[in-house]
Scaffold this active site. Structure first.
Site, PDB file in Angstrom:
ATOM      1  N   ARG A   1      20.007  86.316  20.943  1.00 12.00           N
ATOM      2  CA  ARG A   1      21.416  86.929  21.832  1.00 12.00           C
ATOM      3  C   ARG A   1      21.903  85.577  22.108  1.00 12.00           C
ATOM      4  O   ARG A   1      22.845  85.318  23.052  1.00 12.00           O
ATOM      5  CB  ARG A   1      21.737  88.196  22.053  1.00 12.00           C
ATOM      6  CG  ARG A   1      20.712  88.254  23.450  1.00 12.00           C
ATOM      7  CD  ARG A   1      20.565  89.848  23.235  1.00 12.00           C
ATOM      8  NE  ARG A   1      18.640  90.008  22.302  1.00 12.00           N
ATOM      9  CZ  ARG A   1      18.396  90.649  21.364  1.00 12.00           C
ATOM     10  NH1 ARG A   1      19.699  91.767  21.068  1.00 12.00           N
ATOM     11  NH2 ARG A   1      17.442  90.633  21.174  1.00 12.00           N
TER      12      ARG A   1
ATOM     13  N   LYS B   1       6.300  63.193  21.303  1.00 14.62           N
ATOM     14  CA  LYS B   1       5.757  61.888  21.936  1.00 14.62           C
ATOM     15  C   LYS B   1       5.830  61.179  22.790  1.00 14.62           C
ATOM     16  O   LYS B   1       5.489  59.865  23.311  1.00 14.62           O
ATOM     17  CB  LYS B   1       6.791  59.957  21.065  1.00 14.62           C
ATOM     18  CG  LYS B   1       6.834  60.599  19.667  1.00 14.62           C
ATOM     19  CD  LYS B   1       8.197  59.350  19.004  1.00 14.62           C
ATOM     20  CE  LYS B   1       9.391  60.586  18.379  1.00 14.62           C
ATOM     21  NZ  LYS B   1      10.204  59.994  18.505  1.00 14.62           N
TER      22      LYS B   1
ATOM     23  N   ARG C   1      17.281  77.273  28.179  1.00 18.87           N
ATOM     24  CA  ARG C   1      16.817  78.465  28.085  1.00 18.87           C
ATOM     25  C   ARG C   1      15.025  77.304  27.750  1.00 18.87           C
ATOM     26  O   ARG C   1      14.968  76.776  27.272  1.00 18.87           O
ATOM     27  CB  ARG C   1      16.896  79.626  26.981  1.00 18.87           C
ATOM     28  CG  ARG C   1      15.566  79.942  26.448  1.00 18.87           C
ATOM     29  CD  ARG C   1      15.712  81.478  27.467  1.00 18.87           C
ATOM     30  NE  ARG C   1      16.418  82.061  27.611  1.00 18.87           N
ATOM     31  CZ  ARG C   1      16.213  83.408  26.745  1.00 18.87           C
ATOM     32  NH1 ARG C   1      15.704  83.041  26.284  1.00 18.87           N
ATOM     33  NH2 ARG C   1      17.186  84.222  27.297  1.00 18.87           N
TER      34      ARG C   1
HETATM   35  N1   CP Z   1      18.644  88.543  26.366  1.00 16.10           N
HETATM   36  C1   CP Z   1      18.196  87.975  26.228  1.00 16.10           C
HETATM   37  O1   CP Z   1      18.102  87.691  27.320  1.00 16.10           O
HETATM   38  O2   CP Z   1      18.273  88.235  24.996  1.00 16.10           O
HETATM   39  P1   CP Z   1      17.330  86.884  23.845  1.00 16.10           P
HETATM   40  O3   CP Z   1      16.825  86.977  24.730  1.00 16.10           O
HETATM   41  O4   CP Z   1      17.663  87.691  22.330  1.00 16.10           O
HETATM   42  O5   CP Z   1      17.874  85.621  23.831  1.00 16.10           O
END
Ligand code: CP
Length: 360
Positions: A92, A121, A142
């Site tokens: 999400r 690499k 992320r």
């Molecule tokens: N809530 C959330 O961060 O979901 P995801 O890990 O699916 O991004």
């Protein structure tokens, strides 16, 4: 994909010293003029900003209801490009950010794992990020490592070609934009009963390693008369740094392992899953910690206005039969994520006035 070389380690002069400073002393490094520039920690947000962003998100979702409104939104930032660097699994956060960009007309590129980038690499993550900044106007990341987004933003801000960095989750550390969407959801769920001020919120599950509950706890300092109840087994109790933060800001909190006993007292229940990715804990949730699961027979115990939230993904901690209960807010919550992230990006690129003017 074969890995050809170990990752190159690079020492950045001044980084360690910066990293070890208290957050309060670092937030200005992630501002530009009168605005937040990089979104790294939840502590960057104050009440004025949170209220403003919720209003902006409401305006964007209202505009997006019509074809004409959607077209206006898409013409706000067609000259901008964003990179989604998501090397820890996500559904999400990735999709809501990607769609938030598209709503505003921003073109997106993505990397969903280091195995398909030149990191195999041996390229360092810092050089990888600098490369993204050569091509795009915004980086959303992320990463499994705590502090990764912070270092990315800090490194780029030392260069002559910085771009804003948005932290879409950094290890077990922080998930500030999840906290934004949680606040937006809570404010909407409590819209007819005075908003979030004065509410008592239970956070349940793996509070030790859950970055969403950590970031949301930080934001509570912006609201009046909030009370928190941390409900977790001993091994997953909330860490001391958050409890010290709450003490410092005089936010009352209690801790318990007796979930059922607090159900009648709270205005919101924020469920979380066990964060197995950060340890070697049991994976069979069906058999693990069932006393921290929400079941249909619990619903008569909670107040009729009590909102049930979950950052998702869930496993067994919320029974799917609860999904039909009107106060089950978690599917609404994930939709709020896209709108508040669109609002955040509009704010970062300073097109927020244009959106609000459209509706005035
Ligand atoms: N809530 C959330 O961060 O979901 P995801 O890990 O699916 O991004």
């Amino acid at each position: 994909m074969e890995k050809y070389a170990e990752q190159t380690q690079q020492e950045f002069e001044g980084w360690e010293e910066f990293f070890n400073k208290p957050v309060d002393e670092k937030v200005n490094a992630f501002r530009s003029g009168d605005r937040i520039y990089d979104v790294i920690y939840a502590q960057q947000f104050d009440r004025k900003f949170l209220d403003y962003l919720c209003r902006l998100a409401d305006s964007i979702r209202l505009l997006a209801k019509t074809k004409v409104g959607q077209s206006k939104l898409r013409h706000l930032l067609p000259h901008k490009r964003a990179m989604l660097y998501f090397v820890q699994p996500s559904t999400r956060t990735f999709l809501s950010f990607q769609n938030a960009c598209h709503i505003l007309g921003i073109t997106t590129s993505e990397t969903r794992g280091t195995s398909t980038s030149s990191e195999v690499k041996g390229e360092s993550p810092e050089d990888t990020i600098r490369t993204f900044a050569s091509y795009v106007d915004l980086i959303i990341s992320r990463h499994p490592e705590a502090g990764f987004a912070e270092k990315t933003a800090w490194v780029l801000n030392q260069t002559d070609h910085p771009v804003p960095v948005l932290n879409g989750g950094s290890g077990p550390d922080q998930h500030p934009t999840q906290a934004l969407l949680d606040i937006y959801t809570l404010e909407r769920e409590f819209r007819t009963i005075g908003g979030l001020d004065g509410k008592k919120i239970a956070m349940v599950g793996d509070l030790k390693r859950g970055r969403t509950v950590r970031s949301l706890s930080y934001l509570m300092k912006n609201y009046q008369d909030i009370e928190l109840v941390y409900v977790a087994p001993e091994i997953f109790k909330m860490k001391d740094d958050i409890k010290e933060f709450l003490d410092k800001h005089r936010i009352p909190f209690t801790e318990t392992e007796d979930f059922e006993s607090i159900m009648p007292d709270v205005d919101a229940i924020y469920m979380t899953r066990i964060q197995n990715e950060y340890g070697s804990d049991p994976t069979s949730e069906a058999e693990t910690f069932p006393q921290f699961h929400l079941r249909p027979h619990h619903l008569p115990k909670i107040q009729t206005h009590c909102a049930i939230l979950h950052p998702l993904p869930r496993r067994y901690e919320i029974d799917i039969r609860i999904d039909k209960y009107p106060r089950a807010a978690y599917w609404r919550q994930e939709r709020c994520g896209m709108w508040i992230r669109a609002a955040l990006i509009a704010y970062i690129f300073r097109v927020d006035d244009e959106i609000l003017d459209e509706l005035s």
